[in-house]
Design a protein around this motif. Structure first.
Motif, PDB file in Angstrom:
ATOM      1  N   GLU A 136      53.923  47.107  42.180  1.00  0.00           N
ATOM      2  CA  GLU A 136      53.716  45.818  42.857  1.00  0.00           C
ATOM      3  C   GLU A 136      52.261  45.648  43.270  1.00  0.00           C
ATOM      4  O   GLU A 136      51.676  44.577  43.136  1.00  0.00           O
ATOM      5  CB  GLU A 136      54.617  45.723  44.096  1.00  0.00           C
ATOM      6  CG  GLU A 136      56.099  45.548  43.768  1.00  0.00           C
ATOM      7  CD  GLU A 136      56.365  44.341  42.886  1.00  0.00           C
ATOM      8  OE1 GLU A 136      55.808  43.259  43.161  1.00  0.00           O
ATOM      9  OE2 GLU A 136      57.122  44.485  41.900  1.00  0.00           O
ATOM     10  N   ASN A 137      51.707  46.738  43.749  1.00  0.00           N
ATOM     11  CA  ASN A 137      50.323  46.731  44.179  1.00  0.00           C
ATOM     12  C   ASN A 137      49.395  46.414  43.011  1.00  0.00           C
ATOM     13  O   ASN A 137      48.529  45.545  43.061  1.00  0.00           O
ATOM     14  CB  ASN A 137      50.015  48.126  44.743  1.00  0.00           C
ATOM     15  CG  ASN A 137      48.777  48.116  45.583  1.00  0.00           C
ATOM     16  OD1 ASN A 137      48.199  47.055  45.807  1.00  0.00           O
ATOM     17  ND2 ASN A 137      48.360  49.286  46.024  1.00  0.00           N
ATOM     18  N   LYS A 151      50.212  45.057  40.255  1.00  0.00           N
ATOM     19  CA  LYS A 151      50.509  43.732  39.734  1.00  0.00           C
ATOM     20  C   LYS A 151      49.660  42.674  40.424  1.00  0.00           C
ATOM     21  O   LYS A 151      49.066  41.813  39.779  1.00  0.00           O
ATOM     22  CB  LYS A 151      51.991  43.446  39.968  1.00  0.00           C
ATOM     23  CG  LYS A 151      52.576  42.448  39.024  1.00  0.00           C
ATOM     24  CD  LYS A 151      54.070  42.620  38.870  1.00  0.00           C
ATOM     25  CE  LYS A 151      54.866  42.046  40.001  1.00  0.00           C
ATOM     26  NZ  LYS A 151      56.311  42.092  39.788  1.00  0.00           N
ATOM     27  N   SER A 152      49.578  42.759  41.742  1.00  0.00           N
ATOM     28  CA  SER A 152      48.848  41.707  42.446  1.00  0.00           C
ATOM     29  C   SER A 152      47.359  41.786  42.140  1.00  0.00           C
ATOM     30  O   SER A 152      46.686  40.766  42.033  1.00  0.00           O
ATOM     31  CB  SER A 152      49.130  41.754  43.945  1.00  0.00           C
ATOM     32  OG  SER A 152      48.490  42.861  44.512  1.00  0.00           O
ATOM     33  N   THR A 153      46.847  43.014  41.974  1.00  0.00           N
ATOM     34  CA  THR A 153      45.440  43.144  41.577  1.00  0.00           C
ATOM     35  C   THR A 153      45.211  42.453  40.236  1.00  0.00           C
ATOM     36  O   THR A 153      44.274  41.686  40.063  1.00  0.00           O
ATOM     37  CB  THR A 153      45.072  44.633  41.418  1.00  0.00           C
ATOM     38  OG1 THR A 153      45.547  45.350  42.536  1.00  0.00           O
ATOM     39  CG2 THR A 153      43.587  44.806  41.266  1.00  0.00           C
ATOM     40  N   LEU A 212      46.952  40.132  38.704  1.00  0.00           N
ATOM     41  CA  LEU A 212      47.085  38.677  38.713  1.00  0.00           C
ATOM     42  C   LEU A 212      45.845  38.006  39.295  1.00  0.00           C
ATOM     43  O   LEU A 212      45.402  36.966  38.816  1.00  0.00           O
ATOM     44  CB  LEU A 212      48.346  38.267  39.467  1.00  0.00           C
ATOM     45  CG  LEU A 212      49.639  38.810  38.837  1.00  0.00           C
ATOM     46  CD1 LEU A 212      50.858  38.355  39.624  1.00  0.00           C
ATOM     47  CD2 LEU A 212      49.770  38.397  37.382  1.00  0.00           C
ATOM     48  N   ASN A 213      45.272  38.646  40.318  1.00  0.00           N
ATOM     49  CA  ASN A 213      44.035  38.100  40.871  1.00  0.00           C
ATOM     50  C   ASN A 213      42.898  38.135  39.868  1.00  0.00           C
ATOM     51  O   ASN A 213      42.075  37.237  39.804  1.00  0.00           O
ATOM     52  CB  ASN A 213      43.638  38.877  42.123  1.00  0.00           C
ATOM     53  CG  ASN A 213      44.375  38.360  43.330  1.00  0.00           C
ATOM     54  OD1 ASN A 213      44.669  37.172  43.414  1.00  0.00           O
ATOM     55  ND2 ASN A 213      44.705  39.244  44.247  1.00  0.00           N
ATOM     56  N   TRP A 232      51.289  29.441  36.726  1.00  0.00           N
ATOM     57  CA  TRP A 232      51.764  30.481  37.646  1.00  0.00           C
ATOM     58  C   TRP A 232      53.202  30.260  38.088  1.00  0.00           C
ATOM     59  O   TRP A 232      53.861  31.198  38.528  1.00  0.00           O
ATOM     60  CB  TRP A 232      50.831  30.583  38.856  1.00  0.00           C
ATOM     61  CG  TRP A 232      49.471  31.062  38.444  1.00  0.00           C
ATOM     62  CD1 TRP A 232      48.337  30.314  38.345  1.00  0.00           C
ATOM     63  CD2 TRP A 232      49.119  32.383  38.025  1.00  0.00           C
ATOM     64  NE1 TRP A 232      47.292  31.086  37.888  1.00  0.00           N
ATOM     65  CE2 TRP A 232      47.739  32.365  37.685  1.00  0.00           C
ATOM     66  CE3 TRP A 232      49.820  33.573  37.894  1.00  0.00           C
ATOM     67  CZ2 TRP A 232      47.064  33.491  37.228  1.00  0.00           C
ATOM     68  CZ3 TRP A 232      49.144  34.701  37.434  1.00  0.00           C
ATOM     69  CH2 TRP A 232      47.788  34.651  37.107  1.00  0.00           C
ATOM     70  N   TYR A 250      57.869  38.927  34.541  1.00  0.00           N
ATOM     71  CA  TYR A 250      57.662  40.370  34.659  1.00  0.00           C
ATOM     72  C   TYR A 250      58.765  41.011  33.821  1.00  0.00           C
ATOM     73  O   TYR A 250      59.919  40.616  33.924  1.00  0.00           O
ATOM     74  CB  TYR A 250      57.784  40.743  36.146  1.00  0.00           C
ATOM     75  CG  TYR A 250      57.647  42.206  36.493  1.00  0.00           C
ATOM     76  CD1 TYR A 250      56.709  43.018  35.857  1.00  0.00           C
ATOM     77  CD2 TYR A 250      58.445  42.768  37.494  1.00  0.00           C
ATOM     78  CE1 TYR A 250      56.586  44.347  36.217  1.00  0.00           C
ATOM     79  CE2 TYR A 250      58.319  44.103  37.850  1.00  0.00           C
ATOM     80  CZ  TYR A 250      57.388  44.897  37.198  1.00  0.00           C
ATOM     81  OH  TYR A 250      57.255  46.207  37.547  1.00  0.00           O
TER      82      TYR A 250
END
Length: 921
Positions: free
Chosen positions: A123-124, A126-128, A130-131, A142, A147
């Motif tokens: 999850e961690n 993933k957010s990196t 996507l940013n 978006w 996923y």
RNA sequence: GGGUGAUUAGCUCAGUUGGUUAGAGCACUUCUCUUACAAAGAAGGGGUCAGUGGUUCGAGUCCACUAUCACCCACCA
């Protein structure tokens, strides 16, 4: 507005611009009109951060998406991430061991807790990721983020599994697989990395009584030999074929008993070793194939595993049991030596398969695993999965050309076919926990009965149950039920990506009467997808599997066009990799030079399928271009008056420079469009950059400063700037959008219509006599004279131009010739014929002669030399042309327009030569 | 062993079905702070398109072979 800074600072605007795009809602195709166009973004693994390669891919896809959107299509660019089963679990386990002191995370944490840890990490990450995708300016929707491991995608996986199982294409079988001892899991063929290392080839006899020797590099596996294969026509061994030899004590006193059948197989190379091969069906893919062949031919041989999943010898090897393969090898060789059975020991280099993810040497073991049968006929379709995979690229599914995938560059099709021909059944089960659990359940009673005899009453319970819903008890006996502990190969879910992403909720995915359905508008609108891009390393991993899944599940191709890009390398030609420590973080580059510069540099100099080089100078150069564009815009915004409408433009007011730039623009729009459509992104960006820099800024804009028709000029300057911004938008979206806003536009450039050629075509009607190119050449010639003769920068000069027919046209452009950095004070026009003794001269276009009389300054010798060189060059050219034009075959066979062109060239060259000779010093 | 790609300016690379005297960026030389931009502008220099042969009126482009480099696949019993 007047205070625009000289330097464009991307960092100040990019985030805000991206937010505005997002807020506008136009990343979502639901808010767009037109024909649908779709690209599914390859989901990056949630194993870490994005690298330059991802940045390039994002750029390519975004160029395509923005271009198509501006073409007025309803564009869906769908983002997502991949749970990357083995890769992620291996990575997290490694982190736990290295950073948190675990020794065996699986044992110490157990399934649930380890999965939680992996999930947190994923999850961690993933957010990196996507940013980072946002930072690249990617115009993806978006709201449809997917996923591979989310609920909807998981349902698709289970349903497809169910369908394949029902069709008999997924089976559980005892076959040899690649086994990672460290990872305690199967490993796919494509995830093997071969390393070369020195090994030895041993030639030996099983026993003194055995009639001949065999060769092997892996003696320890010989405990599992059940046959010796020879070439059917090998005279040395023909007499033994079919015989069975029993070896009593192999490996030691009271050792292993071997039963060796001599079999014939075409695959044996009589030249290699002794021409006789020990066959170990349990520990070699080729030997296993022989085993299957023998079985099919009703002449079976046995399969005896001697190495266990722990990488140690098993009980079949008697006292060797429990020791590693390496130790066993040494011990056995020692014994062979003692018994004088070893005949030869040769050094050689051998390729050893290692696991890409776990990093250890892979053992080949027979195991019961889940497989996809690629050579089995699909019920009701009359062909195999392999055939489907072939058809999709060969001529189209079911021979339908509309269902054909086009690969760019085409040479990858060959590689693909070659791979398909050698494809074995695909092992899809993995013994790791991070992944889609195999949706198969067993009744506990059934399991315990599998090995023993099954009574009729319990038969139902012994059959596995495939279900996409979780089952708690056996539907037959109500007893305890357990789910298969294994998970699916990550490529199983990635294979569904092009269509599983189109389901918005799990409910939209259905399996009705064996038919897989995605019940929504998106699927109807956007499938098959239009474009897919990927690196060549994914050709087999992913492309092949997407084709397999889409063709089988939906009877449609997954995408119409696939573009294969090369690998990015650094200045020295090395790959970017962690182990080399030469990784570049795209965000660092973006921060320093701006995302636009990064994007532009990533697509410049690339060609389909070809590796490309990336280095900072490239970004710097791209950044310079962005800044140039900024300054051009700044000037136009500040200097031009209000803009006329196209209807109010008076064509008779247009200057030659106006018509010239309109003509250039007309060509450019066509070139940029076709190059993007042919996936020549580099060429497209090069064309537009050259135009903006050279034609627009250096000539048209400069000329506009000294020309009179201010209204028409303003119109053209602004219109071309605007259309130039449109052409550039797919490549450098941020700066173009920013300037667009400064131009006072309310609508976003993002959804502007692609420029229309017809305006420029109508403005560019040019007769040959007043082509601005001629003025350009005159100006360059005069500047050249200045430079060559070292005329002081500030000094005004006189110029005389001869060239009868052009006098009037040149007169009209007198101001330009004087002002555009030529320093001409007086310009005399004259009908030709007069000779000047001391003057610098240039002859251009074979028609116009330019003299700058500067008696005291001119370097006569240099002039002479230059002229002589030019004359020589021309003479050579003319004689070549003459020869060509005298050639009857040329005249007869070449197209008339080519012949005509060459004739004109000759005339022009001759005229020029004549004048050069006549007026030479 | 089979296959693919590359070889074009000092460097990194373009060059679309064969058709003007082969292009770009960087680097290099010379000049210019010209009021959009010195992160710029102006003018230049630099190439037997790896080699050999062939097809063609015409080859950087098509074919064959050779050389060098890179990569992929299989095998290594």
């Amino acid at each position: 507005m007047k205070e625009l800074p000289k330097i464009y600072e991307p960092q100040k605007h990019e985030d805000e611009i991206y937010q505005n795009w997002e807020k506008s809602g136009f990343f979502n195709p639901d808010n767009l009109k037109g024909e649908p166009y779709s690209i599914m973004m390859p989901p990056p693994n949630v194993t870490g951060v994005l690298h330059l390669g991802h940045a390039m891919e994002n750029s390519l896809m975004d160029i395509m998406a923005r271009y198509q959107r501006m073409q007025g299509r309803k564009v869906l660019l769908l983002p997502g991430t991949d749970h990357a089963a083995v890769a992620t679990q291996a990575k997290v386990e490694k982190l736990l061991m290295e950073k948190e002191g675990y020794r065996n995370p699986r044992q110490e944490l157990g399934r649930e807790k380890l999965l939680e840890k992996i999930k947190d990490f994923a999850e961690n990450s993933k957010s990196t990721i996507l940013n980072q995708i946002k930072k690249m300016g990617t115009s993806c929707d978006w709201s449809r983020l997917a996923y591979t491991f989310d609920e909807t995608r998981s349902k698709a996986v289970n349903k497809v599994f169910e369908k394949m199982y029902t069709d008999g294409l997924i089976y559980r079988g005892y076959r040899v697989v690649n086994w990672s001892i460290k990872g305690q899991s199967t490993v796919s063929d494509d995830e093997l990395v071969y390393i070369e290392r020195p090994g030895k080839l041993y030639t030996f006899k099983y026993s003194k009584d055995f009639p001949f020797a065999i060769a092997t590099t892996r003696p320890e596996t010989k405990f599992g030999d059940t046959a010796v294969a020879v070439h059917p026509r090998d005279k040395r061994y023909q007499k033994y074929i079919g015989k069975i030899f029993e070896i009593k004590n192999f490996g030691e006193e009271k050792g292993t008993e071997l039963k060796i059948k001599i079999i014939a197989d075409e695959a044996v190379d009589p030249q290699f070793g002794t021409g006789a091969v020990g066959v170990t069906p349990a520990h070699s893919f080729t030997d296993f194939e022989m085993y299957e062949k023998q079985k099919a031919a009703n002449n079976p041989i046995e399969i005896i595993p001697v190495i266990g999943p722990d990488g140690k010898m098993n009980e079949k090897a008697k006292s060797f049991q429990g020791i590693s393969v390496q130790e066993a090898r040494e011990k056995l060789i020692q014994w062979l030596k003692e018994k004088k059975l070893l005949e030869k020991e040769e050094d050689l280099l051998q390729n050893v398969a290692t696991s890409d993810r776990f990093g250890d040497v892979v053992e080949i073991l027979p195991m019961t695993q889940w497989f996809v049968a690629v050579n089995k006929e699909i019920p009701g379709r009359g062909k195999t999965l392999k055939q489907l995979m072939r058809e999709a690229i060969a001529g189209g599914l079911n021979g339908n050309p509309a269902q054909k995938i086009t690969v760019t560059p085409a040479r990858f099709e060959k590689i693909y076919f070659n791979w398909i021909d050698n494809l074995r059944d695909w092992c899809i089960s993995r013994q790791i926990w991070w992944g889609h659990r195999i949706p198969v359940y067993y009744c506990e009673r059934g399991i315990s009965n599998i090995q023993s005899s099954i009574s009729p009453k319990e038969e139902k319970c012994s059959k596995p149950i495939v279900s996409s819903k979780i089952i708690n008890k056996c539907p037959h006996c109500g007893g305890k039920i357990i789910q298969d502990p294994d998970t699916l190969d990550t490529w199983f879910s990635s294979g569904l990506w092009t269509f599983s992403t189109l389901a918005n909720t799990p409910e939209q995915i259905k399996l009705e009467n064996g038919k897989f359905i995605i019940d929504n508008k998106d699927f109807a609108n956007f499938y098959p997808t239009d474009w897919m891009q990927m690196g060549s390393e994914l050709l087999f991993f992913w492309m092949a599997r997407m084709i397999l899944m889409s063709a089988y599940v939906l009877d449609e191709i997954p995408f119409r066009d696939v573009y294969i890009h090369g690998i990015l390398r650094n200045e020295k030609g090395q790959k970017f990799s962690k182990s080399l420590g030469n990784n570049i973080d795209p965000l660092d580059i973006s921060h320093q030079y701006g995302t636009d510069a990064l994007r532009l540099s990533l697509v410049s100099g690339i060609a389909p399928g070809q590796d490309s080089h990336f280095y900072e100078d490239k970004v710097k150069n791209a950044g310079n271009f962005v800044n140039k564009l900024w300054n051009i815009s700044r000037y136009i915004i500040q200097k031009t008056k209000e803009q006329k409408e196209i209807e109010k433009i008076k064509k008779e007011n247009l200057n030659s420079s106006d018509r010239w730039i309109a003509k250039k623009m007309n060509t450019l729009i066509g070139e940029v469009s076709t190059n993007i459509e042919k996936f020549n992104f580099s060429l497209a960006s090069e064309k537009i950059q050259t135009f903006i820099r050279n034609d627009f800024a250096d000539w048209y804009l400069e000329a506009s400063k000294f020309e009179e028709n201010k209204n028409e000029k303003s119109f053209l300057l602004k219109t071309i700037l605007e259309d130039g911004l449109k052409l550039l938008h797919p490549f450098i979206p941020f700066v173009t959008e920013y300037i667009w806003k400064l131009l006072g536009k309310e609508k976003l450039l993002l959804i502007e219509k692609w420029p229309d050629k017809s305006i420029y075509k109508s403005l560019s009607k040019i007769n040959d006599a007043d082509d601005f190119e001629l003025i350009k050449e005159i100006i360059i010639a005069i500047r050249n004279i200045r430079q060559e003769n070292k005329i002081e920068p500030g000094k005004k000069i006189n110029a005389i131009i001869y060239g009868g027919n052009f006098t009037k046209f040149i007169q009209e452009n007198e101001t330009l010739i004087k002002k555009l950095r030529t320093g001409v004070e007086n310009l005399k026009l004259s009908k030709e014929g007069k000779e000047i003794k001391k003057a610098a001269k240039k002859i251009i276009a074979g028609k116009i002669q330019i003299y700058v009389p500067l008696e005291e300054i001119i370097d006569i010798e240099k002039q002479k030399k230059n002229t002589r060189a030019e004359i020589e060059n021309l003479q050579k050219y003319i004689s070549n042309l003459k020869i060509r034009l005298k050639n009857k075959d040329f005249l007869k066979k070449a197209p008339t327009e080519i012949v005509q062109k060459e004739k004109e060239n000759l005339i022009r060259a001759q005229e020029k030569l004549k004048k050069l000779e006549k007026y030479s010093v």
